[in-house]
Motif scaffolding. Structure first.
Motif, short mmCIF file in Angstrom:
data_model
loop_
_atom_site.label_atom_id
_atom_site.label_comp_id
_atom_site.label_asym_id
_atom_site.label_seq_id
_atom_site.Cartn_x
_atom_site.Cartn_y
_atom_site.Cartn_z
N VAL A 155 53.81 38.79 55.82
CA VAL A 155 52.64 38.09 55.28
C VAL A 155 52.93 37.68 53.84
CG1 VAL A 155 51.02 39.40 56.71
CG2 VAL A 155 51.52 40.20 54.40
N HIS A 156 52.06 36.86 53.27
CA HIS A 156 52.09 36.66 51.82
C HIS A 156 50.69 36.85 51.27
CE1 HIS A 156 50.79 32.32 52.10
NE2 HIS A 156 51.60 32.28 53.15
N LEU A 157 50.64 37.33 50.02
CA LEU A 157 49.37 37.75 49.42
C LEU A 157 49.45 37.68 47.90
CD1 LEU A 157 50.37 40.70 48.41
CD2 LEU A 157 49.60 41.49 50.62
N HIS A 158 48.36 38.04 47.24
CA HIS A 158 48.26 38.07 45.77
C HIS A 158 48.82 39.40 45.28
CE1 HIS A 158 46.57 37.96 41.74
NE2 HIS A 158 46.01 36.78 41.96
N SER A 159 50.06 39.39 44.79
CA SER A 159 50.76 40.64 44.51
C SER A 159 50.13 41.44 43.37
CB SER A 159 52.23 40.37 44.23
OG SER A 159 52.40 39.42 43.20
N LEU A 160 49.67 40.79 42.32
CA LEU A 160 49.08 41.53 41.21
C LEU A 160 47.77 42.17 41.62
CD1 LEU A 160 49.05 42.50 38.30
CD2 LEU A 160 48.06 40.29 37.62
N ASN A 161 46.93 41.45 42.33
CA ASN A 161 45.69 42.06 42.81
C ASN A 161 45.97 43.23 43.73
OD1 ASN A 161 43.89 40.50 41.38
ND2 ASN A 161 43.48 39.07 43.05
N TYR A 162 47.03 43.12 44.54
CA TYR A 162 47.38 44.24 45.40
C TYR A 162 47.81 45.44 44.56
CZ TYR A 162 49.57 47.24 48.81
OH TYR A 162 49.89 48.34 49.56
N ALA A 163 48.66 45.23 43.58
CA ALA A 163 49.11 46.34 42.73
C ALA A 163 47.93 46.99 42.00
CB ALA A 163 50.16 45.85 41.73
N ARG A 164 47.05 46.16 41.48
CA ARG A 164 45.89 46.70 40.78
C ARG A 164 44.97 47.45 41.74
NH1 ARG A 164 44.78 45.49 35.80
NH2 ARG A 164 42.53 45.60 36.19
N GLY A 165 44.90 46.98 42.98
CA GLY A 165 44.09 47.70 43.97
C GLY A 165 44.66 49.06 44.29
N ILE A 166 45.98 49.16 44.37
CA ILE A 166 46.61 50.47 44.60
C ILE A 166 46.37 51.38 43.39
CG2 ILE A 166 48.80 51.67 44.93
CD1 ILE A 166 47.78 50.24 47.42
N ALA A 167 46.42 50.81 42.18
CA ALA A 167 46.12 51.62 40.99
C ALA A 167 44.71 52.18 41.05
CB ALA A 167 46.31 50.77 39.73
N ALA A 168 43.76 51.35 41.40
CA ALA A 168 42.37 51.81 41.49
C ALA A 168 42.22 52.89 42.56
CB ALA A 168 41.45 50.63 41.78
N ALA A 169 42.91 52.72 43.69
CA ALA A 169 42.84 53.72 44.75
C ALA A 169 43.45 55.04 44.31
CB ALA A 169 43.55 53.20 46.01
N ALA A 170 44.58 54.98 43.59
CA ALA A 170 45.21 56.20 43.10
C ALA A 170 44.30 56.92 42.11
CB ALA A 170 46.55 55.86 42.44
N ALA A 171 43.67 56.15 41.21
CA ALA A 171 42.75 56.75 40.24
C ALA A 171 41.56 57.40 40.95
CB ALA A 171 42.29 55.70 39.24
N ALA A 172 41.03 56.72 41.97
CA ALA A 172 39.90 57.28 42.71
C ALA A 172 40.29 58.56 43.43
CB ALA A 172 39.38 56.25 43.70
N ALA A 173 41.56 58.68 43.81
CA ALA A 173 42.05 59.89 44.48
C ALA A 173 42.34 61.02 43.51
CB ALA A 173 43.29 59.57 45.29
#
Length: 433
Positions: free
Chosen positions: A182-200
């Motif tokens: 697939v192709h996607l918005h890489s920065l938004n994906y990275a920032r989403g993983i950061a937010a998920a890690a912080a929430a965890a």
């Protein structure tokens, strides 16, 4: 101190949010300290935090600031080292296991996008791997090879006629559609993983470059200008920005730049040039890669270099590359162009392993990192938290010396050699009738 900013790019201009994490000030305690806030470090922080580990992540700039948030946005299985070479290096059984880690990682990316509601879309399926006209058709045999050796059944051959109906160029012979990519918005994906890690439960510090470390003993220490982290484990996930933070890791990677540009909107004209939503990449060493965006712009990337030219020179060079494929776009303007640095190991495989008890590394993804970073993080997390030994699959590659002060000029010379070869072959390309 001025707060760090993202480089001007399509991704920075269209990021879904601008959440910031505070710089480290004072002392912090953790089970694991991760140095580097790209996708390798962020995915590792998430993996460990979800296992109940206390994690502190140090990022010198902003999360996803480097290659993780500047790339072409292509997500697919595999490594910079091709599948055939992988078998040559480690044999068919371990090659299949290594490749399987990235197949698993692609599915993990899909699950995390859905699970955490990451706004990195549209997530568009399919990437075309296109062969060159001067080399003639022949990619169909890759489908049988990948099915037999790696169990991959999501490949589809496109003939020259079908490809020409989709892409208005005579540059290619045939193609394989990677339907699992697939192709996607890489920065938004990275920032989403950061937010998920912080929430965890992971603690993230931006604007906190590591300035030194003490890695002996049961408790290690990583220092910044304004604080320090004491932890039982330290993981270096620095990519192309490791600098001289750790000599062995620095000498095992070449910091190589690559470039991307964004065109102005093409409107209805786009469909007459690129008539499919898929990303496209050709088979050259010095390849072009590009994808149409939902707003009818084209995101175009390519070239590797040890130089860091200004944005206007990057734009001009990539514009020429685009016209070599689509000369009918000569009047299309470039809106923004940018470069970024990736860590490139000599053997083209990620650097994943342990330096000493409690000291790990997960870096050097060499321009093929969206899935490989996810795979590497999972392997290191399982080693740290669960005693897993999959990281040993990467041991045959190791921390190969790249040449120290001679690494950059050597890499540049190799690149120029490939460019000359590609240019000569392109002149042999059959002309369209």
């Amino acid at each position: 101190m001025t707060e760090p900013q993202y480089v001007d790019s399509f991704y920075a201009r269209t990021r879904a949010d601008d959440r910031r994490w505070p710089a480290l000030i004072g002392d912090a305690e953790a089970d694991t300290c991760i140095v580097g806030g790209g996708l390798a470090g962020l995915n590792l922080a998430l993996e460990l935090a979800e296992r109940g580990r206390r994690v502190v992540l140090l990022e010198a700039q902003r999360v996803g600031w480097g290659a993780s948030g500047r790339n072409g946005g292509f997500v697919g299985a595999g490594y910079s080292l091709g599948a055939k070479r992988l078998i040559e290096r480690v044999g068919p059984a371990d090659a299949r296991r290594l490749y399987g880690l990235t197949l698993e990682a692609v599915q993990t990316i899909h699950r995390r996008i859905a699970r955490f509601g990451i706004e990195c879309g549209p997530v568009v399926p399919g990437i075309l791997k296109a062969g060159l006209a001067e080399e003639g058709p022949g990619l169909e045999r890759d489908i049988d090879f990948m099915a037999e050796r790696f169990g991959v059944t999501t490949l589809e051959h496109w003939s020259a006629e079908r490809l020409r109906a989709a892409l208005a160029t005579d540059r290619y012979s045939d193609a394989v559609l990677l339907k699992g990519s697939v192709h996607l918005h890489s920065l938004n994906y990275a920032r989403g993983i950061a937010a998920a890690a912080a929430a965890a439960g992971a603690v993230i510090h931006e604007a906190s470059p590591a300035t030194g470390h003490s890695l002996d003993g049961a408790v290690k220490e990583v220092r910044t200008a304004a604080g320090r982290v004491r932890a039982r484990e330290v993981v270096f996930a620095c990519g192309g920005y490791v600098g001289m933070l750790h000599t062995r890791l620095s000498m095992a990677t070449v910091p190589v730049a690559t470039y991307v540009m964004l065109t102005e909107p093409l409107g209805d004209r786009l469909a007459s040039v690129i008539g499919v939503p898929h990303g496209v990449s050709d088979t050259r060493f010095c390849n072009d890669y590009y994808r149409p965006l939902a707003d009818t712009r084209i995101l175009w990337g390519g070239r590797v270099s040890t130089f860091h030219p200004p944005a206007e020179r990057i734009a001009a060079a990539l514009h020429r590359d685009m016209l070599a494929v689509y000369p009918q776009l000569a009047d299309v303007k470039v809106e923004v162009a940018w470069g970024g640095t990736m860590g490139y190991p000599k053997h083209k495989m990620p650097l994943i392993g342990s330096l000493s008890p409690g000291v790990w590394y997960c870096m050097g993804f060499g321009g093929h990192g969206m899935s490989a970073t996810t795979a590497g993080a999972a392997v290191v997390a399982r080693a740290i938290a669960d005693g897993g030994d999959e990281y040993r699959l990467f041991q045959p590659f190791g921390l190969a010396f790249t040449g120290g002060p001679f690494a950059r000029p050597a890499a540049q010379t190799i690149y120029w050699g490939h460019k000359l070869r590609d240019g000569w072959r392109a002149r042999q390309r059959p002309k369209a009738a």
